[in-house]
Motif scaffolding. Structure first.
Motif, PDB file in Angstrom:
ATOM      1  N   UNK A 196       0.815  -1.217   0.000  1.00 14.45           N
ATOM      2  CA  UNK A 196       0.000   0.000   0.000  1.00 14.45           C
ATOM      3  C   UNK A 196       0.846   1.263   0.000  1.00 14.45           C
ATOM      4  N   UNK A 198       2.124   2.562  -2.462  1.00 15.72           N
ATOM      5  CA  UNK A 198       2.252   2.889  -3.886  1.00 15.72           C
ATOM      6  C   UNK A 198       2.231   4.403  -4.082  1.00 15.72           C
ATOM      7  N   UNK A 241       2.044  -3.535  -6.099  1.00 15.86           N
ATOM      8  CA  UNK A 241       0.861  -2.701  -5.942  1.00 15.86           C
ATOM      9  C   UNK A 241      -0.328  -3.571  -5.517  1.00 15.86           C
ATOM     10  N   UNK A 242      -0.886  -3.254  -4.369  1.00 16.94           N
ATOM     11  CA  UNK A 242      -1.959  -4.094  -3.831  1.00 16.94           C
ATOM     12  C   UNK A 242      -3.098  -4.228  -4.853  1.00 16.94           C
ATOM     13  N   UNK A 243      -3.618  -5.425  -5.000  1.00 13.64           N
ATOM     14  CA  UNK A 243      -4.710  -5.782  -5.916  1.00 13.64           C
ATOM     15  C   UNK A 243      -4.302  -5.797  -7.394  1.00 13.64           C
ATOM     16  N   UNK A 244      -3.154  -5.223  -7.744  1.00 11.16           N
ATOM     17  CA  UNK A 244      -2.763  -5.131  -9.154  1.00 11.16           C
ATOM     18  C   UNK A 244      -1.371  -5.713  -9.421  1.00 11.16           C
ATOM     19  N   UNK A 474     -13.014 -16.959  -2.198  1.00  7.50           N
ATOM     20  CA  UNK A 474     -12.177 -15.883  -1.671  1.00  7.50           C
ATOM     21  C   UNK A 474     -10.967 -16.488  -0.956  1.00  7.50           C
ATOM     22  N   UNK A 481      -9.130 -11.233   5.344  1.00  6.63           N
ATOM     23  CA  UNK A 481      -8.712 -10.771   4.027  1.00  6.63           C
ATOM     24  C   UNK A 481      -7.738  -9.607   4.147  1.00  6.63           C
ATOM     25  N   UNK A 482      -7.023  -9.383   3.044  1.00  6.16           N
ATOM     26  CA  UNK A 482      -6.072  -8.283   3.019  1.00  6.16           C
ATOM     27  C   UNK A 482      -6.749  -6.962   3.352  1.00  6.16           C
ATOM     28  N   UNK A 483      -6.097  -6.184   4.194  1.00  7.61           N
ATOM     29  CA  UNK A 483      -6.542  -4.826   4.490  1.00  7.61           C
ATOM     30  C   UNK A 483      -5.316  -4.076   4.977  1.00  7.61           C
ATOM     31  N   UNK A 484      -4.866  -3.128   4.183  1.00 13.58           N
ATOM     32  CA  UNK A 484      -3.621  -2.422   4.524  1.00 13.58           C
ATOM     33  C   UNK A 484      -3.745  -1.626   5.820  1.00 13.58           C
ATOM     34  N   UNK A 485      -4.972  -1.266   6.176  1.00 17.59           N
ATOM     35  CA  UNK A 485      -5.143  -0.403   7.343  1.00 17.59           C
ATOM     36  C   UNK A 485      -5.308  -1.190   8.635  1.00 17.59           C
ATOM     37  N   UNK A 486      -5.321  -2.511   8.516  1.00 19.78           N
ATOM     38  CA  UNK A 486      -5.458  -3.346   9.705  1.00 19.78           C
ATOM     39  C   UNK A 486      -4.184  -4.157   9.883  1.00 19.78           C
ATOM     40  N   UNK A 573      -5.985 -11.392  -4.819  1.00 23.46           N
ATOM     41  CA  UNK A 573      -7.342 -11.670  -4.358  1.00 23.46           C
ATOM     42  C   UNK A 573      -7.332 -11.981  -2.874  1.00 23.46           C
ATOM     43  N   UNK A 574      -6.647 -11.111  -2.145  1.00 24.81           N
ATOM     44  CA  UNK A 574      -6.770 -10.994  -0.681  1.00 24.81           C
ATOM     45  C   UNK A 574      -5.996 -12.019   0.127  1.00 24.81           C
TER      46      UNK A 574
END
Lengths: 591, 203
Positions: A196, A198, A241-244, A474, A481-486, A573-574
């Motif tokens: 994250x 990026x 890059x997260x998700x990409x 999933x 699941x992935x979460x950059x803020x957690x 995909x997480x």
């Protein structure tokens, strides 16, 4: 012409092209298992007009157009050159006003002032992957795919300024905000390429690589500025890059980063005396698909894993490499997006011949000593350094680097190792250059590289367990699941931990990458690891229902890092989580 | 991160339908349309007949998930998440960001059933529940990558995908996130395919 006829026609055309190019005689192709008795190319990955596979996507995967094999030389990526200065000069705090996308201060810029400065630009480029395909619109570092090779040394900190000049127009896939991960240096979080972190087109981002041994803050390693047993050798950099990530790496954003020291010197007359200079060759393997116009095809809505039917080495489809009859060091890297490899050396004139070679590293980290092997397996992102001695072959002959691991979809390899000649020869070595001096040491006589640092699971501050699962399509870790803020858990700085990784995802396999310090495998399914896995590693292969116990130290730096599946499609995909190194850690056993 | 809060206040799409209609078709957009978005007829929970690509996807930022009204597995959690996502995105939903929930049980999920479902969850304008001919729904399930490689799991509708596809059609930016992620993370993810002038720089 109906579809079946077209396939036959195309296979015949493919075969004609191969043979008319004089690359391989009809007999050789038959021997390699590429031609059936009827003279059609065998429908298998790599060279075929295989029938389109429909994994239920409705549209099926495209079948790439025929390309000739072994007609272009292996590209060797140029060594990245430093610059005298950067303008504006690097700063500890993010230089937001000047357009820097970094959000956190450098932790160690003043402690390890950069001895060399680099500037690299992420930019679009027109790239030739094969003379039989049109130029490809790819994304590159400095206009080349793979990117330039960094050559760094322990004790020589560097700073790399990434400049993002990628366009909004992605040509069909890719995201032009980027973050470059250096896999897997001992790097402070803000320079590591966290998914994250990026930054946008038009911005820059300074990444500071101390090139310091893990443990440099530990008083017991003061004299050596870190634990010498933690020296790393073969690293690579790639977009994260997260998700990409899968889209951006498939589009070209990756390259090598080699790290030397006073033993793995880069000079074969000194230290470990490993083959050096032009005899030290990084090889990155990728598989790709092309659409009916011959342009790179990326399946945007695939969540399983993407397999290509064209095999590239250093950015060219099935190149050849002319070699001298002497020892070479090859640094093998599986560059994704989703394929696992098991490489053998194949003599096309004698398929039953077993050709041994030496494996000297796992994940780019020198093993305690060289191991003689007849094949080496790489999951995505794993690096294996090997030494091949071409003086054993008759001058004028060729041997193939052949992937014999069968894989038919994103789940992972089937477990079936194909017979010699039935796999995909990704690279042809031609032993055609004259004899030259070989000052490298015979691996059989190398008694030791580095000892392994001690593994002391009983001293671990905490044991954590992670389940890698799939539920309702999933990907997840411990049901989340992935979460950059957690941040899922906090590791206490300068402590050690045991992590147990479990594959609970049914028929799927996952190469799990943990950023920051290398780990060692304590046990795999209750058994001690096999010889080639008794190493410092940063990717651990989770086969079906595996339970692998890992031992880690987390030293010197603070900050956020990810753990994720390195099947780039699963990662996007997480199947990733964020954890942090903090002054105080938690003891959550199932974060 | 500041990105997510900004999505709720940021502005208009530069790609009005009228503008796009006059442009020369972009081959990569066209390729994505041809591969993933068959222009099948669907029915909205408000009883309208719509075309998948022309009416729902083209020129828009979209989020697409699969569900069915009587699903008691992942659907309730995902729908509850999406209700929060819709509130966080504010009036952009229905303006240039559109949310779609496609029923995997079209025989049961008539527009009326879906309307009741939407009302029960407090769904607002810009989030559309969709049903259609079973053959078309199955085609979409495959085209949108919602099938399972394991045939047993694939046949079990209760195991259907919980992924939310998000994308910006004219920009050709497509990705996915898990429907059971935190709503704020889903909103942040969608912000990554926001119009270029709305992309928020870190710092």
């Amino acid at each position: 012409m109906n579809q079946h006829e077209r396939r036959i026609w195309s296979a015949a055309k493919n075969r004609r092209e191969l043979i008319s190019a004089g690359l391989s005689s009809r007999r050789d192709l038959a021997k390699l298992g590429l031609l059936t008795a009827a003279g059609f190319l065998v429908p298998k990955d790599g060279l075929s007009a295989r029938s389109p596979k429909d994994h239920g996507t409705g549209g099926g995967q495209p079948v790439s157009a025929p390309t000739r094999s072994f007609i272009e030389p292996l590209p060797i990526m140029p060594v990245k050159q430093p610059v005298a200065s950067l303008n504006p000069a690097p700063t500890v705090n993010p230089n937001t006003g000047a357009g820097e996308g970094r959000t956190r201060a450098h932790q160690a810029l003043t402690l390890f002032p950069p001895r060399k400065l680099y500037q690299v630009t992420q930019q679009p480029a027109q790239i030739s992957l094969s003379p039989d395909l049109p130029l490809q619109s790819m994304w590159s570092f400095d206009g080349m795919v793979p990117g330039p090779t960094y050559v760094a040394r322990y004790g020589e900190p560097i700073l790399v300024r990434n400049v993002n000049n990628l366009p909004n127009n992605n040509g069909g896939f890719g995201n032009n905000s980027v973050t470059t991960h250096l896999h897997n240096n001992h790097t402070p979080s803000e320079s590591d390429g966290f998914p994250c972190d990026f930054f946008q087109s038009g911005q820059f981002y300074d990444q500071h690589y101390p090139c310091a041994l893990a443990g440099f803050t530990d008083p017991q390693f003061q004299a050596t500025q870190g634990d010498p047993r933690e020296a790393l050798s073969t690293l690579w950099y790639h977009d994260h890059r997260v998700d990409f990530t899968s889209q951006n790496v498939y589009k070209g954003l990756a390259g090598f980063f080699l790290l030397f020291n006073n033993q793995d010197t880069g000079d074969e007359t000194t230290g470990f005396r490993l083959p050096s200079g032009q005899f030290d060759v990084p090889l990155v393997f990728n598989d790709k698909l092309f659409d009916q116009n011959g342009q790179l095809f990326f399946d945007l809505f695939n969540t399983d894993g993407i397999l290509g039917d064209k095999f590239l080495v250093n950015g060219k489809i099935q190149p050849f490499f002319q070699v001298h009859p002497r020892r070479y060091r090859f640094r093998l890297l599986s560059g994704g997006p989703s394929r696992w490899y098991q490489f053998f050396l194949t003599d096309p004139t004698n398929l039953s011949k077993t050709i041994p070679f030496w494996q000297i590293s796992n994940d780019g980290n020198l093993l305690p000593k060289p191991i003689q092997v007849t094949s080496t397996e790489l999951a995505i992102a794993e690096r294996m350094d090997v030494i091949v001695d071409f003086s054993q072959f008759t001058p004028g002959t060729s041997v193939f680097l052949e992937n014999r691991l069968e894989q038919t979809d994103g789940r992972g390899p089937t477990g079936n190792v194909l017979a010699a000649g039935q796999g995909t020869s990704v690279l042809r070595f031609d032993i055609v250059l004259p004899p030259v001096a070989d000052n490298s040491k015979d691996p059989a006589t190398i008694a030791k590289f580095y000892d392994l640092p001690p593994v002391t699971p009983n001293q671990a501050r905490v044991t954590r367990t992670f389940q890698f699962e799939r539920g309702n399509g999933m990907w997840q870790i411990n049901g989340q699941f992935m979460d950059c803020n957690t941040s899922r858990f906090q590791v206490q700085q300068n402590t050690s931990e045991v992590w147990i990784l479990q594959n609970s995802s049914g028929g799927w396999m996952h190469p799990i990458h943990i950023h920051f310090e290398e780990h060692q495998i304590v046990s795999r399914n209750g058994q001690p690891p096999q010889l080639f896995e008794r190493s410092r590693k940063d990717v651990v292969e989770l086969h079906h229902n595996d339970q692998v116990m890992l031992f880690f130290r987390f030293r010197d730096f603070l900050g956020r890092h990810p753990m994720h599946c390195h099947n780039l499609v699963h990662e996007d995909h997480s199947m990733m989580l964020r954890w942090d190194i903090a002054p105080t850690g938690d003891t959550n056993p199932n974060p | 991160m500041k990105r997510r809060s900004l999505l709720t206040v940021l502005g208009m799409s530069p790609f009005s339908a009228g503008m796009m209609a006059r442009e020369v078709p972009d081959p990569q957009r066209e390729a994505i349309r041809a591969r993933y978005f068959p222009d099948v007829v669907l029915h909205t929970h408000e009883g309208k007949k719509v075309r998948l690509y022309r009416d729902l996807i083209q020129d828009k930022i979209v989020m697409i998930n699969f569900m069915y009204a009587h699903c008691d597995g992942v659907c309730p959690g995902i729908t509850a998440n999406l209700v929060k996502v819709q509130r966080l995105l504010g009036d952009r939903v229905g303006r240039d960001i559109f949310m779609y929930s496609l029923s995997l049980k079209p025989e049961q999920d008539t527009p009326k059933v879906l309307k009741e479902y939407a009302q029960m969850h407090g769904v607002r304008r810009g989030w559309t529940f969709l049903t259609g001919h079973p053959k078309d729904v199955e085609l979409l399930r495959r085209k949108l990558g919602a099938r399972n490689l394991d045939p047993v799991l694939d046949a079990d509708t209760s195991q259907h995908t919980g992924i939310i596809r998000y994308g910006n059609e004219p920009m050709r930016w497509w990705a996915a996130c898990a429907g059971l992620s935190r709503p704020s993370w889903i909103v942040e993810s969608v912000s990554w395919v926001d119009w270029p002038q709305n992309r928020v720089k870190p710092g």
